[in-house]
Design a protein around this motif. Structure first.
Motif, PDB file in Angstrom:
ATOM      1  N   MET A 199      34.554  24.324 -21.829  1.00  0.00           N
ATOM      2  CA  MET A 199      33.788  23.295 -21.131  1.00  0.00           C
ATOM      3  C   MET A 199      34.571  22.779 -19.933  1.00  0.00           C
ATOM      4  SD  MET A 199      32.185  21.358 -24.467  1.00  0.00           S
ATOM      5  CE  MET A 199      30.818  20.625 -23.548  1.00  0.00           C
ATOM      6  N   ILE A 200      33.908  22.712 -18.784  1.00  0.00           N
ATOM      7  CA  ILE A 200      34.573  22.422 -17.511  1.00  0.00           C
ATOM      8  C   ILE A 200      33.752  21.420 -16.701  1.00  0.00           C
ATOM      9  CG2 ILE A 200      33.454  24.340 -16.295  1.00  0.00           C
ATOM     10  CD1 ILE A 200      37.176  23.366 -15.918  1.00  0.00           C
ATOM     11  N   ASN A 201      34.432  20.653 -15.840  1.00  0.00           N
ATOM     12  CA  ASN A 201      33.789  19.628 -15.004  1.00  0.00           C
ATOM     13  C   ASN A 201      33.917  19.967 -13.515  1.00  0.00           C
ATOM     14  OD1 ASN A 201      33.268  18.169 -17.344  1.00  0.00           O
ATOM     15  ND2 ASN A 201      34.972  16.752 -17.059  1.00  0.00           N
ATOM     16  N   PRO A 202      33.073  20.839 -12.975  1.00  0.00           N
ATOM     17  CA  PRO A 202      33.145  21.136 -11.536  1.00  0.00           C
ATOM     18  C   PRO A 202      32.358  20.113 -10.715  1.00  0.00           C
ATOM     19  CG  PRO A 202      31.521  22.549 -12.571  1.00  0.00           C
ATOM     20  CD  PRO A 202      32.076  21.667 -13.658  1.00  0.00           C
ATOM     21  N   TYR A 203      32.958  19.633  -9.639  1.00  0.00           N
ATOM     22  CA  TYR A 203      32.305  18.658  -8.761  1.00  0.00           C
ATOM     23  C   TYR A 203      32.435  19.087  -7.303  1.00  0.00           C
ATOM     24  CZ  TYR A 203      31.416  14.992 -12.232  1.00  0.00           C
ATOM     25  OH  TYR A 203      30.931  14.255 -13.295  1.00  0.00           O
ATOM     26  N   PRO A 204      31.438  19.795  -6.760  1.00  0.00           N
ATOM     27  CA  PRO A 204      31.456  20.102  -5.329  1.00  0.00           C
ATOM     28  C   PRO A 204      31.589  18.860  -4.450  1.00  0.00           C
ATOM     29  CG  PRO A 204      29.862  21.501  -6.431  1.00  0.00           C
ATOM     30  CD  PRO A 204      30.348  20.512  -7.464  1.00  0.00           C
ATOM     31  N   PHE A 205      31.139  17.701  -4.950  1.00  0.00           N
ATOM     32  CA  PHE A 205      31.256  16.452  -4.193  1.00  0.00           C
ATOM     33  C   PHE A 205      32.694  16.206  -3.757  1.00  0.00           C
ATOM     34  CE2 PHE A 205      32.299  11.832  -4.695  1.00  0.00           C
ATOM     35  CZ  PHE A 205      31.749  11.394  -3.498  1.00  0.00           C
ATOM     36  N   PHE A 206      33.651  16.430  -4.667  1.00  0.00           N
ATOM     37  CA  PHE A 206      35.045  16.175  -4.330  1.00  0.00           C
ATOM     38  C   PHE A 206      35.610  17.258  -3.426  1.00  0.00           C
ATOM     39  CE2 PHE A 206      34.361  13.637  -8.130  1.00  0.00           C
ATOM     40  CZ  PHE A 206      34.855  12.410  -7.709  1.00  0.00           C
ATOM     41  N   ALA A 207      35.062  18.453  -3.530  1.00  0.00           N
ATOM     42  CA  ALA A 207      35.475  19.508  -2.596  1.00  0.00           C
ATOM     43  C   ALA A 207      35.057  19.133  -1.179  1.00  0.00           C
ATOM     44  CB  ALA A 207      34.841  20.844  -3.000  1.00  0.00           C
ATOM     45  N   TYR A 208      33.862  18.556  -1.041  1.00  0.00           N
ATOM     46  CA  TYR A 208      33.409  18.129   0.288  1.00  0.00           C
ATOM     47  C   TYR A 208      34.262  16.977   0.806  1.00  0.00           C
ATOM     48  CZ  TYR A 208      30.636  15.937   3.942  1.00  0.00           C
ATOM     49  OH  TYR A 208      30.231  15.362   5.118  1.00  0.00           O
ATOM     50  N   ALA A 254      41.082  36.860 -16.898  1.00  0.00           N
ATOM     51  CA  ALA A 254      42.477  37.242 -16.675  1.00  0.00           C
ATOM     52  C   ALA A 254      43.325  37.030 -17.927  1.00  0.00           C
ATOM     53  CB  ALA A 254      43.057  36.444 -15.515  1.00  0.00           C
ATOM     54  N   MET A 255      42.908  36.096 -18.769  1.00  0.00           N
ATOM     55  CA  MET A 255      43.633  35.832 -20.017  1.00  0.00           C
ATOM     56  C   MET A 255      43.137  36.721 -21.156  1.00  0.00           C
ATOM     57  SD  MET A 255      45.895  33.142 -19.863  1.00  0.00           S
ATOM     58  CE  MET A 255      45.780  32.086 -21.300  1.00  0.00           C
ATOM     59  N   GLY A 256      42.106  37.539 -20.862  1.00  0.00           N
ATOM     60  CA  GLY A 256      41.584  38.449 -21.878  1.00  0.00           C
ATOM     61  C   GLY A 256      40.484  37.860 -22.739  1.00  0.00           C
ATOM     62  N   PHE A 257      39.821  36.787 -22.264  1.00  0.00           N
ATOM     63  CA  PHE A 257      38.770  36.130 -23.047  1.00  0.00           C
ATOM     64  C   PHE A 257      37.426  36.239 -22.326  1.00  0.00           C
ATOM     65  CE2 PHE A 257      42.773  34.216 -24.313  1.00  0.00           C
ATOM     66  CZ  PHE A 257      42.697  34.273 -25.703  1.00  0.00           C
ATOM     67  N   LYS A 258      36.982  37.470 -22.135  1.00  0.00           N
ATOM     68  CA  LYS A 258      35.759  37.716 -21.369  1.00  0.00           C
ATOM     69  C   LYS A 258      34.495  37.292 -22.108  1.00  0.00           C
ATOM     70  CE  LYS A 258      37.762  41.569 -18.761  1.00  0.00           C
ATOM     71  NZ  LYS A 258      37.627  42.987 -18.349  1.00  0.00           N
ATOM     72  N   ASP A 259      34.588  37.117 -23.420  1.00  0.00           N
ATOM     73  CA  ASP A 259      33.396  36.810 -24.202  1.00  0.00           C
ATOM     74  C   ASP A 259      33.213  35.314 -24.476  1.00  0.00           C
ATOM     75  OD1 ASP A 259      35.668  36.812 -25.755  1.00  0.00           O
ATOM     76  OD2 ASP A 259      34.664  37.532 -27.565  1.00  0.00           O
ATOM     77  N   ILE A 260      34.134  34.481 -23.997  1.00  0.00           N
ATOM     78  CA  ILE A 260      33.971  33.036 -24.193  1.00  0.00           C
ATOM     79  C   ILE A 260      32.945  32.505 -23.193  1.00  0.00           C
ATOM     80  CG2 ILE A 260      35.091  30.777 -23.958  1.00  0.00           C
ATOM     81  CD1 ILE A 260      37.595  31.912 -25.134  1.00  0.00           C
ATOM     82  N   GLU A 261      31.967  31.796 -23.712  1.00  0.00           N
ATOM     83  CA  GLU A 261      30.916  31.215 -22.869  1.00  0.00           C
ATOM     84  C   GLU A 261      31.455  29.999 -22.120  1.00  0.00           C
ATOM     85  OE1 GLU A 261      26.628  28.885 -23.473  1.00  0.00           O
ATOM     86  OE2 GLU A 261      27.799  29.572 -25.198  1.00  0.00           O
ATOM     87  N   ILE A 262      30.958  29.798 -20.909  1.00  0.00           N
ATOM     88  CA  ILE A 262      31.306  28.617 -20.112  1.00  0.00           C
ATOM     89  C   ILE A 262      30.166  27.611 -20.190  1.00  0.00           C
ATOM     90  CG2 ILE A 262      31.748  27.744 -17.779  1.00  0.00           C
ATOM     91  CD1 ILE A 262      33.045  30.458 -17.155  1.00  0.00           C
ATOM     92  N   VAL A 263      30.499  26.356 -20.368  1.00  0.00           N
ATOM     93  CA  VAL A 263      29.527  25.268 -20.304  1.00  0.00           C
ATOM     94  C   VAL A 263      30.005  24.271 -19.257  1.00  0.00           C
ATOM     95  CG1 VAL A 263      28.655  23.226 -21.518  1.00  0.00           C
ATOM     96  CG2 VAL A 263      28.605  25.450 -22.646  1.00  0.00           C
ATOM     97  N   VAL A 264      29.131  23.877 -18.356  1.00  0.00           N
ATOM     98  CA  VAL A 264      29.445  22.842 -17.367  1.00  0.00           C
ATOM     99  C   VAL A 264      29.167  21.493 -18.027  1.00  0.00           C
ATOM    100  CG1 VAL A 264      28.820  21.837 -15.144  1.00  0.00           C
ATOM    101  CG2 VAL A 264      28.998  24.321 -15.392  1.00  0.00           C
ATOM    102  N   ALA A 265      30.250  20.806 -18.410  1.00  0.00           N
ATOM    103  CA  ALA A 265      30.119  19.549 -19.143  1.00  0.00           C
ATOM    104  C   ALA A 265      29.716  18.393 -18.239  1.00  0.00           C
ATOM    105  CB  ALA A 265      31.425  19.218 -19.861  1.00  0.00           C
TER     106      ALA A 265
END
Length: 433
Positions: A199-208, A254-265
Motif C-alpha cells: 500500500m502506497i500514498n502517491p501525491y502528484p500534487f506534491f510533485a507539482y 527489482a526485489m523479486g516480488f512481481k506478484d504482489i498487488e499494489i493498492v493506492v492507499a
C-alpha cells in the motif's frame, strides 16, 4: 453465416460480464479521516456513500460507530491500528487477539471488513524502534486473523509514503531505500506469503509543488501534455499517477516480488490552501480527481500493469478542520459536512460525468530537453482486494441476469432480441431483476 447456439451463449455471457465490469467501480475507495469537530453522523455518511460509486472506505482507526453504520451496506471497509498500538501488538500476541476480537469479530461479517493496516507510513517515520516492531505486529495480527478462521478473507498490510523509494525517476529505475536493510524484504515476504497488497500514498500534487511549471501541472492533472519518456523502457508516460505507481511496481519487481498487488492507499488534490502554496484550487482538484476517476474507470491500467485498475482510495471524504500544518492539509474533502459535494467529479450514481472533464491526449514524442519531475514527494501527515465479478449463470436456452436498475431494461431488450434472432426461446422467469 450462422453461429452454433453454444457460441452465441458464450458471446452473450462474455458481453454480460463486460457489462458488469464496466458498471462496477470496486476499485474506487475513499479515505474517511476524523480529525475534525464538524463531521456528520456515521449513519448519514453511510447513506451518502451508498449514493455514490464508492465501494470501499479506509479508516485510520477502527471507530465502532462507523463500522456499525456501514454494516449491511455492501461497502468494503479497511480498518487500521495506530502507530501507537504497534509496540503492544509486536510484543504481546494476546493483545493482537484482543484487538481483532474487539475491532473485527465484533462486527464481521455484517460489516464487510476486508483489510487491516498496521500503522501508517512507519518505514519513513525515522523511528528505528517502531520500524523494527512493524513486522512482528503484522505477524501477530495475521496470526489472530488466522486463529479466527478469517485468513485469506481479511488481509493484513501497512501503508507507505512514496519516500519509501530511493529512486523513482524514470519509473523503470524504481527502487527501495537501501537503508531499510532486510526489513523491507521481510515485509515483502510477509505480504507475498499472505496474499496481501503493498500500500502506497502517491501525491502528484506534491510533485507539482516541487516543479510548478505549466507542463508539470498538465502532466499531474491528466491533461493534454507531451508526456515524459522513460529512458529505460522507451515508454512515454502521459500522467504522474501512472509514473509514480509504475515506479513502485519496478521497485517490487527489482526485489523479486512481481506478484504482489499494489493498492493506492491515498491520493488526492486540495481545493484551497494558504496564499503561499502552489497548486491548491477548485479547478485543479476537480481536474485531478475527476480525470483520475475516469482513468480508473477506463480500466486501461498503467504501462507496466495494463488492463487492470489499481485499487485507489481517494483522499478524502471530508475536510478535517483540526489537522495541523498548511491550509491545504484541511482542504482535501470531496464532500462538505452538510453532505453536499465540494465540487463534482462524477462520484454520484445519478451523475457519473465530471463537471469539467479534461481529455487524456494520445501519446506523443517528448522533447529530450524536458526536465524530469521528482516522483517521491512528501505525503501529507495523516487497500483493496478486488471484488471478483460474478458471471451470470447461463443455460442452453436461457440466462439469469442480475444488473443495475438503471440499465436493466436496455440489457433485457438486447438479450431478448439476440435470442429471437437466433430462434432461441426466452421465458419470462429466465430474466431476474
Amino acid at each position: 453465416m450462422f453461429l452454433h447456439c453454444s457460441s452465441i451463449l458464450f458471446l452473450l455471457c462474455f458481453a454480460l460480464q463486460s457489462f458488469y465490469l464496466a458498471n462496477s467501480q470496486s476499485f474506487i475507495g475513499v479515505n474517511y479521516g476524523q480529525v475534525a469537530d464538524n463531521l456528520p453522523p456515521p449513519s448519514a455518511t453511510a447513506k451518502l456513500l451508498q449514493s455514490t460509486i464508492i465501494e470501499k472506505v479506509r479508516l485510520y482507526g477502527a471507530d465502532p460507530a462507523i463500522i456499525i453504520a456501514l454494516a449491511n451496506t455492501g461497502i468494503s471497509i479497511v480498518i487500521g491500528t495506530t502507530n501507537g498500538d504497534i509496540p503492544a501488538l509486536a510484543s504481546d500476541p494476546n493483545f493482537a487477539v484482543q484487538w481483532v476480537n474487539s475491532n473485527v469479530l465484533a462486527y464481521y461479517p455484517a460489516s464487510k471488513i476486508i483489510l487491516i493496516t498496521v500503522g501508517n507510513e512507519v518505514m519513513t517515520s525515522g523511528d528505528q524502534n517502531l520500524m523494527g516492531q512493524l513486522l512482528p505486529a503484522m505477524q501477530n495480527i495475521q496470526n489472530a486473523i488466522n486463529g479466527a478462521s478469517l485468513g485469506g478473507k481479511i488481509k493484513v498490510s501497512t501503508v507507505h509514503a512514496m519516500s519509501v523509494l530511493a529512486q523513482s525517476e524514470p519509473p523503470s529505475s524504481g527502487s527501495f531505500n537501501s537503508s531499510f536493510g532486510d526489513t523491507m524484504r521481510s515485509l515483502l515476504q510477509f505480504l507475498q506469503a499472505n496474499g496481501s497488497p503493498f500500500m502506497i500514498n502517491p501525491y502528484p500534487f506534491f510533485a507539482y509543488q516541487s516543479d510548478p511549471r505549466a507542463e508539470t501541472l498538465a502532466f499531474c492533472l491528466f491533461q493534454p501534455n507531451a508526456g515524459r519518456v522513460d529512458s529505460g523502457t522507451g515508454i512515454n508516460y502521459m500522467n504522474m499517477f501512472d509514473a509514480q505507481v509504475d515506479a513502485v511496481r519496478s521497485a517490487l519487481n527489482a526485489m523479486g516480488f512481481k506478484d504482489i498487488e499494489i493498492v493506492v492507499a491515498e491520493t488526492g488534490w486540495p481545493y484551497k490552501g494558504d496564499a503561499n502554496e502552489v497548486g491548491p484550487s477548485v479547478d485543479n482538484a476537480r481536474a485531478y480527481n475527476g480525470n483520475l476517476i475516469n482513468h480508473l474507470k477506463s480500466m486501461v491500467g498503467t504501462p507496466l500493469m495494463p488492463g487492470k485498475s489499481v485499487d485507489t482510495y481517494l483522499f478524502a471524504l471530508y475536510d478535517e478542520d483540526l489537522k495541523p500544518g498548511a491550509g491545504s492539509e484541511r482542504s482535501f474533502g470531496l464532500f462538505n459536512p452538510n453532505l453536499s459535494m465540494t465540487y463534482d467529479v462524477g462520484l454520484l450514481k445519478s451523475n457519473q460525468t465530471p463537471a469539467t472533464p479534461a481529455p487524456i491526449t494520445p501519446e506523443t514524442p517528448v522533447s529530450p530537453s524536458t526536465p524530469a519531475i521528482p516522483l517521491t514527494p512528501v505525503t501529507p501527515a495523516t487497500p483493496v482486494i478486488p471484488t471478483t465479478p460474478v458471471t451470470p449463470p447461463a443455460g442452453v436456452y436461457g440466462i439469469a441476469i442480475s444488473c443495475k436498475q438503471q440499465h436493466s431494461r436496455l440489457l433485457i431488450l438486447v438479450i431478448m432480441v439476440a435470442f429471437t434472432l437466433f430462434g432461441l426461446p426466452v421465458r419470462g422467469d429466465d430474466i431476474l431483476l
